[in-house]
Every structure is written in C-alpha cells, then in structure tokens.
Design a protein around this motif. Structure first.
Motif, PDB file in Angstrom:
ATOM      1  N   THR A 123       0.538  -0.448  -5.594  1.00  0.00           N
ATOM      2  CA  THR A 123       0.318  -0.048  -6.984  1.00  0.00           C
ATOM      3  C   THR A 123       0.141   1.460  -7.093  1.00  0.00           C
ATOM      4  N   ALA A 124      -0.615   2.038  -6.185  1.00  0.00           N
ATOM      5  CA  ALA A 124      -0.945   3.460  -6.276  1.00  0.00           C
ATOM      6  C   ALA A 124       0.210   4.371  -5.884  1.00  0.00           C
ATOM      7  N   GLN A 125       0.955   3.990  -4.843  1.00  0.00           N
ATOM      8  CA  GLN A 125       1.954   4.925  -4.331  1.00  0.00           C
ATOM      9  C   GLN A 125       3.351   4.351  -4.166  1.00  0.00           C
ATOM     10  N   GLY A 126       3.510   3.073  -4.480  1.00  0.00           N
ATOM     11  CA  GLY A 126       4.825   2.466  -4.383  1.00  0.00           C
ATOM     12  C   GLY A 126       5.061   1.770  -3.060  1.00  0.00           C
ATOM     13  N   ILE A 127       6.079   0.934  -3.019  1.00  0.00           N
ATOM     14  CA  ILE A 127       6.386   0.161  -1.821  1.00  0.00           C
ATOM     15  C   ILE A 127       7.006   1.029  -0.735  1.00  0.00           C
ATOM     16  N   ASN A 128       7.983   1.838  -1.118  1.00  0.00           N
ATOM     17  CA  ASN A 128       8.692   2.628  -0.112  1.00  0.00           C
ATOM     18  C   ASN A 128       7.806   3.670   0.556  1.00  0.00           C
ATOM     19  N   ALA A 129       6.806   4.163  -0.161  1.00  0.00           N
ATOM     20  CA  ALA A 129       5.919   5.192   0.391  1.00  0.00           C
ATOM     21  C   ALA A 129       4.795   4.608   1.233  1.00  0.00           C
ATOM     22  N   THR A 130       4.687   3.283   1.255  1.00  0.00           N
ATOM     23  CA  THR A 130       3.609   2.619   1.996  1.00  0.00           C
ATOM     24  C   THR A 130       4.154   2.026   3.279  1.00  0.00           C
ATOM     25  N   GLY A 131       3.675   2.522   4.394  1.00  0.00           N
ATOM     26  CA  GLY A 131       4.132   2.032   5.687  1.00  0.00           C
ATOM     27  C   GLY A 131       3.171   1.021   6.278  1.00  0.00           C
ATOM     28  N   MET A 132       3.646   0.279   7.260  1.00  0.00           N
ATOM     29  CA  MET A 132       2.812  -0.732   7.898  1.00  0.00           C
ATOM     30  C   MET A 132       1.677  -0.097   8.699  1.00  0.00           C
ATOM     31  N   SER A 191      -5.613  -4.784  13.257  1.00  0.00           N
ATOM     32  CA  SER A 191      -4.671  -4.298  14.250  1.00  0.00           C
ATOM     33  C   SER A 191      -3.247  -4.579  13.783  1.00  0.00           C
ATOM     34  N   LYS A 192      -2.297  -3.840  14.370  1.00  0.00           N
ATOM     35  CA  LYS A 192      -0.903  -4.094  14.031  1.00  0.00           C
ATOM     36  C   LYS A 192      -0.519  -5.522  14.421  1.00  0.00           C
ATOM     37  N   ARG A 193      -1.099  -6.010  15.521  1.00  0.00           N
ATOM     38  CA  ARG A 193      -0.802  -7.371  15.945  1.00  0.00           C
ATOM     39  C   ARG A 193      -1.246  -8.383  14.885  1.00  0.00           C
ATOM     40  N   THR A 194      -2.452  -8.183  14.351  1.00  0.00           N
ATOM     41  CA  THR A 194      -2.949  -9.084  13.306  1.00  0.00           C
ATOM     42  C   THR A 194      -2.090  -8.985  12.053  1.00  0.00           C
ATOM     43  N   LEU A 195      -1.713  -7.767  11.702  1.00  0.00           N
ATOM     44  CA  LEU A 195      -0.882  -7.557  10.519  1.00  0.00           C
ATOM     45  C   LEU A 195       0.431  -8.318  10.635  1.00  0.00           C
ATOM     46  N   HIS A 222       0.293 -12.238  10.440  1.00  0.00           N
ATOM     47  CA  HIS A 222       0.256 -12.805   9.092  1.00  0.00           C
ATOM     48  C   HIS A 222       1.523 -12.499   8.307  1.00  0.00           C
ATOM     49  N   PHE A 223       2.093 -11.330   8.524  1.00  0.00           N
ATOM     50  CA  PHE A 223       3.294 -10.917   7.801  1.00  0.00           C
ATOM     51  C   PHE A 223       4.275 -10.310   8.806  1.00  0.00           C
ATOM     52  N   PRO A 224       5.180 -11.114   9.344  1.00  0.00           N
ATOM     53  CA  PRO A 224       6.090 -10.651  10.396  1.00  0.00           C
ATOM     54  C   PRO A 224       6.976  -9.463  10.009  1.00  0.00           C
ATOM     55  N   SER A 225       7.144  -9.223   8.716  1.00  0.00           N
ATOM     56  CA  SER A 225       7.948  -8.097   8.273  1.00  0.00           C
ATOM     57  C   SER A 225       7.368  -7.543   6.971  1.00  0.00           C
TER      58      SER A 225
END
Length: 216
Positions: free
Chosen positions: A28-37, A47-51, A54-57
């Motif tokens: 919402t604040a900065q957009g989808i493309n500007a938000t990285g994993m 952790s990135k592993r936990t992320l 739950h959400f493989p991509s």
C-alpha cells in the motif's frame, strides 16, 4: 571492534498472518514492484526460509494480498430479511455508500484503489495478479448492478457500469492528486446518476423498491 547486530526474528505461530499484514502495509505504501522479498522478511521479522515456506513466490504473496482485500472492499447487497444490528440502508443509500471512503488517519500518500494500482504495476493481462484485479473489477460492477436492480433502476447494468467507472476515475484522480476529496465529488455525481435512473422508472417502481427497506 564493532559488534554486528543480526536482525531479530520472531518465532512462534502467526508468521503467515504477520507476513501478509506486512505485505499489505508495504504494498500500500510503496507499491508491489518497489517491495522486495528481502525487505518483507526484515520488516515482518521472519527468516527468508519462513517467508518462502508460506509464500513460495512473490506472485503467490501478491495473490494472497489481493484475496485478503476482496471482502472488505466489494459492495455488499443487503437484504431487509438479513438480521443486522442497525437498520438496513436502502438500495439507493447502498449505491452511494461506495463513495463514502473511510480512510485511516495517516500522512502517507493517498493510494486509491489497490486493484487499479496492481493492474498498472502488472500490465500483462495474462499475469495472475492482473487477472485477479480484472476479476475484482468485473465483480465490483456486477454487485453494483444487482443493487441498482434492487433499487428499481430501468437499466441496472448501465447504472452499475457507470458507477463502477465513476469510482475508478475518482480513485485514479485522487491518487494522481494525492487527495481523497475526489470521493466526495464522485458521490455528488453518483447521486445525480442514481436519481435520474430511478426517476426514469416511475413512482410505482420506486415505491416497490422503498418497500424492500425496513421502516424506522
């Protein structure tokens, strides 16, 4: 010697909900493309592993984000037969309520409609996120059409599409101008459209529509 401080990771249940909540705030604040994993992992304190468990991509996370917004944003066709804590608004009032934007108190820029934003950020019509946005917009117009039909409009499909287009225009203009005032202006236009559509059907149809709403 400088001691490094690793990012603290929160453990326990609720990681998925925390990730989704963080994604909603960042998208919402900065957009989808500007938000990285990487940023999502840091802000959500997982952790990135936990992320990725739950959400493989990122596409799957964006899809979950959009699905989480649907129920709160789509117009709801309310029936007088449904028990509610407050009197059921008339179909006319339900149509106009779409333009009564309830905004959180924040100094962040006005972001308009998240589904419009996604369709702009992901322009490929075949992409899953774009398809979700398009499906939402079609359902939005369909629900307005159903309410317009309950109100007694002679051409409910036309009125539903007009109000959907008006909403999208107000949301897009508000985003460009960083102002939510466009919602109030759009509401005044919507009043004229709705009242004109109901005048065209004659007084007998309006009485039938009014009879569907509970009396005070």
């Amino acid at each position: 010697m400088t001691e490094s401080h690793p990012v603290r990771r929160r453990r326990g249940r609720g990681a998925r909900e925390r990730i989704l909540k963080t994604a909603t705030e960042l998208f919402t604040a900065q957009g989808i493309n500007a938000t990285g994993m990487d940023q999502l992992s840091t802000v959500a304190e997982v952790s990135k592993r936990t992320l990725y468990t739950h959400f493989p991509s990122k596409d799957e996370l964006v899809g979950a984000y959009l699905h989480s917004l649907v129920d709160d944003l789509l117009p709801v066709l309310r029936s007088p037969a449904q028990p509610t804590p407050a009197p059921t608004p008339s179909p006319r009032e339900q149509l106009l309520a779409v333009f009564d934007w309830k905004l959180p108190e924040t100094t962040a820029p006005f972001r308009g409609c998240p589904f419009l934003n996604v369709s702009v950020e992901v322009p490929d019509p075949g992409h899953s996120a774009h398809r979700l946005a398009a499906a939402y917009k079609r359902e939005f117009a369909r629900r307005l059409t159903d309410i317009a039909r309950q109100a007694g409009a002679a051409a409910p499909e036309t009125l539903g599409e007009q109000l959907a287009l008006l909403f999208d225009g107000a949301a897009a203009r508000g985003t460009a101008l960083n102002s939510s005032d466009t919602g109030a202006c759009a509401r005044s236009i919507a009043e004229a459209l709705v009242d004109a559509a109901l005048v065209d059907v004659g007084p007998s149809s309006r009485r039938r529509s009014a009879s569907m709403s509970p009396r005070n």
